[in-house]
Write a protein that holds these residues in place. Structure first.
Motif, mmCIF file in Angstrom:
data_model
loop_
_atom_site.group_PDB
_atom_site.id
_atom_site.type_symbol
_atom_site.label_atom_id
_atom_site.label_comp_id
_atom_site.label_asym_id
_atom_site.label_seq_id
_atom_site.Cartn_x
_atom_site.Cartn_y
_atom_site.Cartn_z
ATOM 1 N N ALA A 132 4.162 37.639 6.393
ATOM 2 C CA ALA A 132 4.151 36.715 5.625
ATOM 3 C C ALA A 132 5.133 35.621 5.968
ATOM 4 N N THR A 133 5.060 34.337 5.674
ATOM 5 C CA THR A 133 6.008 33.241 5.673
ATOM 6 C C THR A 133 5.729 32.412 4.551
ATOM 7 N N SER A 134 6.880 31.780 3.963
ATOM 8 C CA SER A 134 6.805 30.721 2.972
ATOM 9 C C SER A 134 6.522 29.437 2.912
ATOM 10 N N VAL A 135 5.746 28.831 2.257
ATOM 11 C CA VAL A 135 5.483 27.332 1.974
ATOM 12 C C VAL A 135 6.336 26.873 1.162
ATOM 13 N N VAL A 136 7.115 25.871 1.689
ATOM 14 C CA VAL A 136 8.177 25.539 0.642
ATOM 15 C C VAL A 136 8.087 23.960 0.524
ATOM 16 N N ILE A 137 7.971 23.360 -0.635
ATOM 17 C CA ILE A 137 8.021 21.778 -0.637
ATOM 18 C C ILE A 137 9.213 21.548 -1.677
ATOM 19 N N GLU A 138 10.186 20.695 -1.195
ATOM 20 C CA GLU A 138 11.361 20.272 -1.876
ATOM 21 C C GLU A 138 11.954 21.283 -2.364
ATOM 22 N N GLY A 139 12.412 22.142 -1.404
ATOM 23 C CA GLY A 139 13.020 23.462 -1.748
ATOM 24 C C GLY A 139 12.643 24.503 -2.752
ATOM 25 N N PHE B 74 3.914 30.309 15.396
ATOM 26 C CA PHE B 74 2.923 29.314 14.967
ATOM 27 C C PHE B 74 2.737 29.265 13.359
ATOM 28 N N LEU B 75 2.672 30.560 12.688
ATOM 29 C CA LEU B 75 2.397 30.632 11.371
ATOM 30 C C LEU B 75 3.648 29.962 10.563
ATOM 31 N N VAL B 76 4.898 30.146 11.012
ATOM 32 C CA VAL B 76 5.998 29.638 10.540
ATOM 33 C C VAL B 76 5.948 28.077 10.469
ATOM 34 N N GLY B 77 5.620 27.456 11.736
ATOM 35 C CA GLY B 77 5.219 26.267 11.888
ATOM 36 C C GLY B 77 4.227 25.628 11.316
ATOM 37 N N LEU B 78 3.213 26.381 10.989
ATOM 38 C CA LEU B 78 1.922 25.977 10.177
ATOM 39 C C LEU B 78 2.579 25.751 8.712
ATOM 40 N N ALA B 79 3.462 26.722 8.354
ATOM 41 C CA ALA B 79 3.837 26.731 6.926
ATOM 42 C C ALA B 79 4.758 25.422 6.669
ATOM 43 N N GLN B 80 5.564 25.152 7.547
ATOM 44 C CA GLN B 80 6.476 24.150 7.683
ATOM 45 C C GLN B 80 5.734 22.627 7.757
ATOM 46 N N MET B 81 4.608 22.661 8.372
ATOM 47 C CA MET B 81 3.714 21.603 8.500
ATOM 48 C C MET B 81 3.058 21.407 7.097
ATOM 49 N N LEU B 82 2.402 22.425 6.369
ATOM 50 C CA LEU B 82 2.083 22.605 5.443
ATOM 51 C C LEU B 82 2.813 22.084 4.213
ATOM 52 N N ALA C 176 -0.522 5.857 6.149
ATOM 53 C CA ALA C 176 -0.531 5.746 7.566
ATOM 54 C C ALA C 176 -0.181 7.329 7.998
ATOM 55 N N ALA C 177 0.708 8.052 7.336
ATOM 56 C CA ALA C 177 1.189 9.493 7.777
ATOM 57 C C ALA C 177 0.115 10.486 7.328
ATOM 58 N N LEU C 178 -0.482 10.192 6.323
ATOM 59 C CA LEU C 178 -1.334 11.002 5.811
ATOM 60 C C LEU C 178 -2.836 10.903 6.844
ATOM 61 N N SER C 179 -2.916 9.917 7.402
ATOM 62 C CA SER C 179 -3.988 9.817 8.518
ATOM 63 C C SER C 179 -3.887 10.729 9.698
ATOM 64 N N GLN C 180 -2.596 11.207 9.782
ATOM 65 C CA GLN C 180 -2.373 11.770 11.123
ATOM 66 C C GLN C 180 -2.120 13.209 10.756
ATOM 67 N N GLU C 181 -2.361 13.762 9.625
ATOM 68 C CA GLU C 181 -1.875 15.139 9.260
ATOM 69 C C GLU C 181 -2.873 16.193 10.218
ATOM 70 N N LYS C 182 -4.117 15.630 10.341
ATOM 71 C CA LYS C 182 -4.790 16.861 10.845
ATOM 72 C C LYS C 182 -4.406 17.086 12.394
ATOM 73 N N GLN C 183 -3.469 16.328 12.829
ATOM 74 C CA GLN C 183 -2.866 16.452 14.246
ATOM 75 C C GLN C 183 -1.505 17.312 14.153
ATOM 76 N N PHE C 184 -1.365 17.819 12.866
ATOM 77 C CA PHE C 184 -0.086 18.590 12.879
ATOM 78 C C PHE C 184 0.243 19.542 13.846
ATOM 79 N N SER C 185 -0.495 20.226 14.180
ATOM 80 C CA SER C 185 -0.143 21.414 15.193
ATOM 81 C C SER C 185 0.408 20.672 16.684
ATOM 82 N N ASP C 186 -0.029 19.483 17.178
ATOM 83 C CA ASP C 186 0.711 18.913 18.102
ATOM 84 C C ASP C 186 1.651 18.189 18.025
ATOM 85 N N ASP C 187 1.979 17.902 16.550
ATOM 86 C CA ASP C 187 3.380 17.387 15.980
ATOM 87 C C ASP C 187 4.530 18.194 15.770
#
Length: 584
Positions: free
Chosen positions: A91-98, A154-162, A216-227
């Protein structure tokens, strides 16, 4: 945070992405919020859904494993656990504003071939349909342990992007609420606050810009794996064994000024000047051979600008190929701070040297004033008292006795004045360093009872200027003071030596020696003063234990510094190991 995780993340897009990932790699995935609600999932195995989670007793084990994973999410980027039911989970944690708002789980896997006897016993213990249960065991994927860092990276990066996606949406919603509140306030106060209308309009314009940027930032969310790598603040790079860049982030292009195509066409060494290319090549080879390396070199931009950078890299493998993955940090600010600190140190040493020079001049002046004024007056007074004592010897016994007492007082006063003059500046310094050292050794032996032996080559002839002579003499005084205070020594050896290389002095005692941490004490001002005094003259300073017993202090002044030195000049070279073990 007043919003639910499901309101802040595009769950449909995440589910679609993870379905594709599962079909391509077999990575099991589930996103749960803090209440344990499953928001997205794919690939859960029948052994869990049909057996472990369906049976109250094994389900209790599963929940215990879940709680264990959740309790350790703060231990690192991710946490793994071997479930009591026999499977491996991560498991890895999803954190928003700490704030932890959810977790990404993967698992229901083996890292090696399963122990079928264990699962047969488990089937009998919990009453499972043994053939169906063992078939479910065989369906569990086997993922080697060495793959888990890449999967979890990958999943840690995914959690950070989420977390970033949720933060952007959270700010977007908050901005919308604030925007709505501003409109309500403006509508209610428009008649009362006409004077503030201009300021409110500017606030609205800023909020509109922020909303447009958020959109504009929300419109690019689907590309988060490349970002993921492009979100890094430093220069990310990935090198193959031929030292060519196979992956990099936008920061590298931004810093160097080259386009993506130009970066792709150039070897990594082309981003460094000719002087530093061998060091960079050595660092790359070290990373491939030893697994990691770090170097500090300037990065060469397209505009020929050299930017100080700190690069660190680690070896990794993708399939059969080895690569170096690394990160570069701009250390220009640190370099400027180091330069300013060095300049300050130089200025402080110059000031200290200036203070010592002024102090020695003032000591000399005061000693001369005492000699010329007070000394002469005392001498005249002594002559008068001697005359009075002689004339009253036979004729006035009482007055003669009083004159004798006065004469003794005058003589004692003269002795005290001489001692004060010698403390301020020994007159023997005017005869040279050798004579001054002989006098100081005699004083030390009388005061401390510690035997001293002096060796000099050549005897009495040293090419030191006045400032250097005084500095060496004061260092000897401080060293002998340390011996008397701390060393508990019975002998001190002092050697003075002059050859074609320069002048050297060594002070060696047979005391208790340096103790651990003596040279690091914040109040060891004696050692600090000696060290800074020599460094101000351009020299070096060191202090060490005597190989036998005690401490050694050595001073060396290079020949180029010992000739043609005007008063007040500042050059010398010193090696110092002081007597007395403890700082004075």
């Amino acid at each position: 945070m007043t919003y639910h995780l499901s309101e802040l993340i595009d769950l449909d897009a995440l589910q679609t992405l993870m379905d594709s990932l599962y079909r391509a790699t077999g990575i099991v995935h589930a996103l749960l919020d803090n209440e344990g609600q499953v928001l997205t999932s794919v690939g859960w195995q029948p052994i869990c859904t049909d057996f472990h989670r369906a049976n109250p007793r094994t389900c209790q084990r599963c929940r215990k494993s879940d709680r264990h994973l959740l309790s350790r999410l703060d231990d690192g980027p991710y946490v793994g656990h071997d479930c009591v039911n026999g499977l491996a989970d991560y498991a890895t944690s999803v954190v928003i504003e700490g704030e932890h708002v959810g977790a990404i789980f993967t698992g229901q896997m083996f890292h090696a071939a399963p122990d079928l006897e264990f699962f047969l016993r488990q089937a009998r213990e919990f009453g499972f349909d043994t053939p169906r249960y063992m078939e479910a065991v065989r369906q569990v994927p086997i993922v080697p342990m060495e793959r888990m860092p890449d999967i979890m990276a990958f999943l840690v990066g995914l959690a950070q992007m989420l977390g970033q996606q949720g933060l952007m949406r959270l700010r977007h919603v908050a901005a919308k609420d604030e925007f709505r509140q501003l409109n309500d306030n403006l509508a209610r106060r428009v008649l009362e606050r006409t004077a503030e209308l201009s300021e409110k309009n500017r606030q609205l314009e800023r909020k509109i810009i922020e909303l447009e940027q958020a959109g504009a930032a929300l419109s690019q969310e689907k590309q988060f794996s490349d970002d993921i790598i492009n979100s890094l603040s430093g220069a990310f790079y990935m090198l193959d064994q031929s030292a060519r860049l196979v992956r990099w982030n936008h920061k590298l292009c931004e810093v160097t000024g080259y386009s993506r195509d130009q970066v792709a066409a150039a070897p990594a060494l082309d981003f460094f000047d000719d002087d530093t290319k061998p060091l960079v090549q050595e660092g790359i080879l070290e990373a491939f051979e030893r697994g990691e390396s770090a170097i500090q070199v300037p990065l060469l931009t397209r505009a020929a600008r050299r930017i100080p950078y700190y690069f660190s890299g680690r070896k990794t493998r993708i399939g059969e190929r080895a690569y170096v993955v690394g990160f570069g940090i701009d250390i220009s600010a640190r370099k400027r701070a180091e330069d300013r600190l060095q300049q300050s140190l130089v200025q402080l040493r110059r000031f200290s040297d200036h203070q010592h020079t002024i102090k020695e001049r003032e000591r000399k002046r005061i000693a001369q004033d005492i000699h010329d004024e007070l000394g002469q007056n005392l001498l005249v007074l002594k002559m008068d008292v001697v005359a009075l004592y002689t004339r009253t010897k036979d004729s006035h016994p009482g007055l003669n006795k009083r004159a004798g007492v006065a004469l003794n007082n005058v003589q004692e006063t003269i002795k005290s004045v001489k001692l004060i003059m010698n403390d301020l500046r020994p007159a023997m310094l005017d005869l040279g360093l050798y004579s001054a050292v002989q006098w100081q050794i005699g004083q030390f032996e009388r005061m401390s009872g510690v035997a001293c032996m002096l060796t000099a080559e050549p005897e009495g002839e040293f090419g030191l200027g006045e400032v250097q002579t005084v500095a060496v003499f004061r260092i000897l005084q401080e060293a002998l003071t340390n011996v008397a205070r701390h060393a508990m020594a019975t002998e001190v050896e002092i050697s003075l030596h002059q050859d074609q290389r320069g002048f050297s002095m060594e002070v060696k005692d047979n005391g208790v020696g340096l103790q651990s941490g003596d040279t690091q004490k914040t109040n060891s001002f004696g050692l600090i003063g000696m060290k800074e005094r020599i460094h101000a003259l351009g020299g070096e300073f060191s202090i060490s234990k005597n190989p036998g017993r005690g401490t050694i202090l050595s001073v060396f002044i290079a020949a180029s510094m010992t000739t043609s030195r005007a008063p007040g000049a500042t050059s010398a070279h010193v090696l110092s190991t002081t007597g007395g073990a403890r700082p004075g």
